[in-house]
Write a protein that holds these residues in place. Structure first.
Motif, PDB file in Angstrom:
ATOM      1  N   UNK A 204    -116.879 -36.746 112.403  1.00 25.66           N
ATOM      2  CA  UNK A 204    -116.696 -36.173 113.746  1.00 25.66           C
ATOM      3  C   UNK A 204    -116.248 -34.732 113.855  1.00 25.66           C
ATOM      4  N   UNK A 205    -117.010 -33.826 113.273  1.00 24.86           N
ATOM      5  CA  UNK A 205    -116.763 -32.385 113.422  1.00 24.86           C
ATOM      6  C   UNK A 205    -118.110 -31.712 113.619  1.00 24.86           C
ATOM      7  N   UNK A 206    -118.220 -30.923 114.665  1.00 32.74           N
ATOM      8  CA  UNK A 206    -119.495 -30.274 114.984  1.00 32.74           C
ATOM      9  C   UNK A 206    -119.221 -28.859 115.498  1.00 32.74           C
ATOM     10  N   UNK A 207    -120.080 -27.912 115.143  1.00 29.44           N
ATOM     11  CA  UNK A 207    -120.152 -26.634 115.865  1.00 29.44           C
ATOM     12  C   UNK A 207    -121.530 -26.657 116.511  1.00 29.44           C
ATOM     13  N   UNK A 208    -121.553 -26.484 117.837  1.00 24.40           N
ATOM     14  CA  UNK A 208    -122.823 -26.643 118.547  1.00 24.40           C
ATOM     15  C   UNK A 208    -123.182 -25.387 119.326  1.00 24.40           C
ATOM     16  N   UNK A 209    -124.469 -25.106 119.369  1.00 25.41           N
ATOM     17  CA  UNK A 209    -124.963 -23.972 120.151  1.00 25.41           C
ATOM     18  C   UNK A 209    -125.322 -24.479 121.563  1.00 25.41           C
ATOM     19  N   UNK A 210    -125.459 -23.552 122.526  1.00 21.06           N
ATOM     20  CA  UNK A 210    -125.814 -23.973 123.893  1.00 21.06           C
ATOM     21  C   UNK A 210    -127.144 -24.737 123.945  1.00 21.06           C
ATOM     22  N   UNK A 211    -128.032 -24.516 122.974  1.00 14.50           N
ATOM     23  CA  UNK A 211    -129.321 -25.232 122.965  1.00 14.50           C
ATOM     24  C   UNK A 211    -129.103 -26.743 122.870  1.00 14.50           C
ATOM     25  N   UNK A 212    -128.027 -27.158 122.211  1.00 12.44           N
ATOM     26  CA  UNK A 212    -127.762 -28.602 122.075  1.00 12.44           C
ATOM     27  C   UNK A 212    -127.436 -29.195 123.458  1.00 12.44           C
ATOM     28  N   UNK A 213    -126.670 -28.449 124.255  1.00 14.96           N
ATOM     29  CA  UNK A 213    -126.357 -28.931 125.609  1.00 14.96           C
ATOM     30  C   UNK A 213    -127.633 -29.061 126.428  1.00 14.96           C
ATOM     31  N   UNK A 214    -128.465 -28.051 126.280  1.00 14.47           N
ATOM     32  CA  UNK A 214    -129.758 -28.029 126.957  1.00 14.47           C
ATOM     33  C   UNK A 214    -130.563 -29.286 126.644  1.00 14.47           C
ATOM     34  N   UNK A 215    -130.616 -29.610 125.353  1.00 13.19           N
ATOM     35  CA  UNK A 215    -131.383 -30.781 124.923  1.00 13.19           C
ATOM     36  C   UNK A 215    -130.700 -32.080 125.348  1.00 13.19           C
TER      37      UNK A 215
END
Ligand code: G1P
Length: 294
Positions: A204-215
């Motif tokens: 449970x550790x993630x670095x996410x870009x805004x594209x992930x929210x988009x998807x």
């Protein structure tokens, strides 16, 4: 771009921890003398994150309170001359800026992350799951942040697990690049062991870009009605690269009673004040066990 915001999905019922979690958020059950979630928030703070976004639910307001100042308690401790305790509670209340949003229905981890979307804007962010407590000298999420800085991409933490355990996790098919870093080729949430593409489990550790929210906005619910973060990441793969990396430190599944007990013993042994006496006590217990089995 500087990583500032960390999302902590903490809306779950904690069914694996009942009855302890009936009236107390499971995230606040202590490992030795600190709530499990505090270890995870401190990990993010050690890696430079300054804002904690708790994705919470009805009945879990104690989580916000824990990371808030409590001026009445502080005044009480000051009036009693309890300086050490005063410093301890002030420290927790000053760790991070606290933001709380509600996940009004239990519709999965991807759905939980989506509840923070309007607060995240167009910046990359971290997600840390309270069930995964990682203890070590350097923050695990800082390690992911470093891979993100080098690649500009989303990064997930992975750990090799025995094949029979892979069904409890998201699993990645990945190409090793060296130094514990992998290029992710595919992901699958909780595969049957014989269908898993690898033994690399998402922790449970993630670095996410805004594209992930988009998807994630476009990700349909799975057959159980949940929007899975793993599925959102899989869909993001079509437009951006995704990396996985192993991490420093020892990881405990604090949502599992047996692992929680192991974490309590190991963290108790490592505790600067309690450790030495606890070690002696455990040695006596072990000697006693030897005597009964002889
Ligand atoms: C979640 C994720 C899973 C990940 C796991 C890590 O599952 O959906 O991909 O491997 O956290 O702890 P959960 O444990 O919430 O079922």
């Amino acid at each position: 771009m500087k990583l500032k915001r960390a999302v902590f999905p903490v809306a779950g019922f904690g069914t694996r921890f009942l009855p302890a979690s009936k009236a107390i958020p499971k995230e606040l059950i202590p490992l030795v003398d600190k709530p499990a979630l505090q270890y995870v928030v401190e990990e993010a703070v050690a890696a430079g994150f300054t804002t904690a976004i708790f994705v919470t639910a009805e009945g879990k307001a104690a989580i916000e309170d824990h990371f808030d100042r409590n001026l009445r308690l502080e005044a009480f401790l000051a009036s009693k001359g309890k300086e050490d305790l005063l410093r301890t509670v002030q420290q927790v209340g000053s760790l991070v800026e606290v933001v709380a949003v509600r996940q009004k229905q239990a519709l999965g981890l991807g759905h939980a992350v989506l509840q923070a979307a309007s607060l995240l804007g167009q910046e990359p962010f971290a997600v840390l799951l309270g069930d995964d407590v990682i203890v070590g000298d350097t923050p695990a999420i800082g390690h992911l942040a470093q891979v993100h800085r080098e690649t500009g991409a989303s990064v997930v933490a992975v750990m090799e697990v025995p094949q029979e355990e892979i069904a409890r996790y998201g699993c990645v098919a990945a190409q090793p690049l060296g130094g514990g870093v992998f290029r992710v080729l595919d992901l699958v949430e909780k595969p049957a062991p014989h269908q898993a593409p690898s033994r690399l489990a998402i922790i449970g550790r993630y670095i996410l870009t805004p594209a992930v929210l988009d998807e994630l906005h476009r990700t349909p619910p799975d057959p159980s009605g949940e929007i899975q973060l793993t599925e959102g990441l899989r869909r993001t793969l079509r437009r951006e690269p995704l990396y996985a990396c192993t991490f420093p430190g020892r990881r405990y599944d604090a949502g599992n009673k047996g692992d929680f007990l192991r974490a309590t013993v190991e963290l108790g042994l490592a505790h600067p004040e309690l450790g030495p006496a606890f070690r002696q006590f455990l040695q006596e217990v072990v000697r006693g066990l030897g005597a009964t089995s002889a």
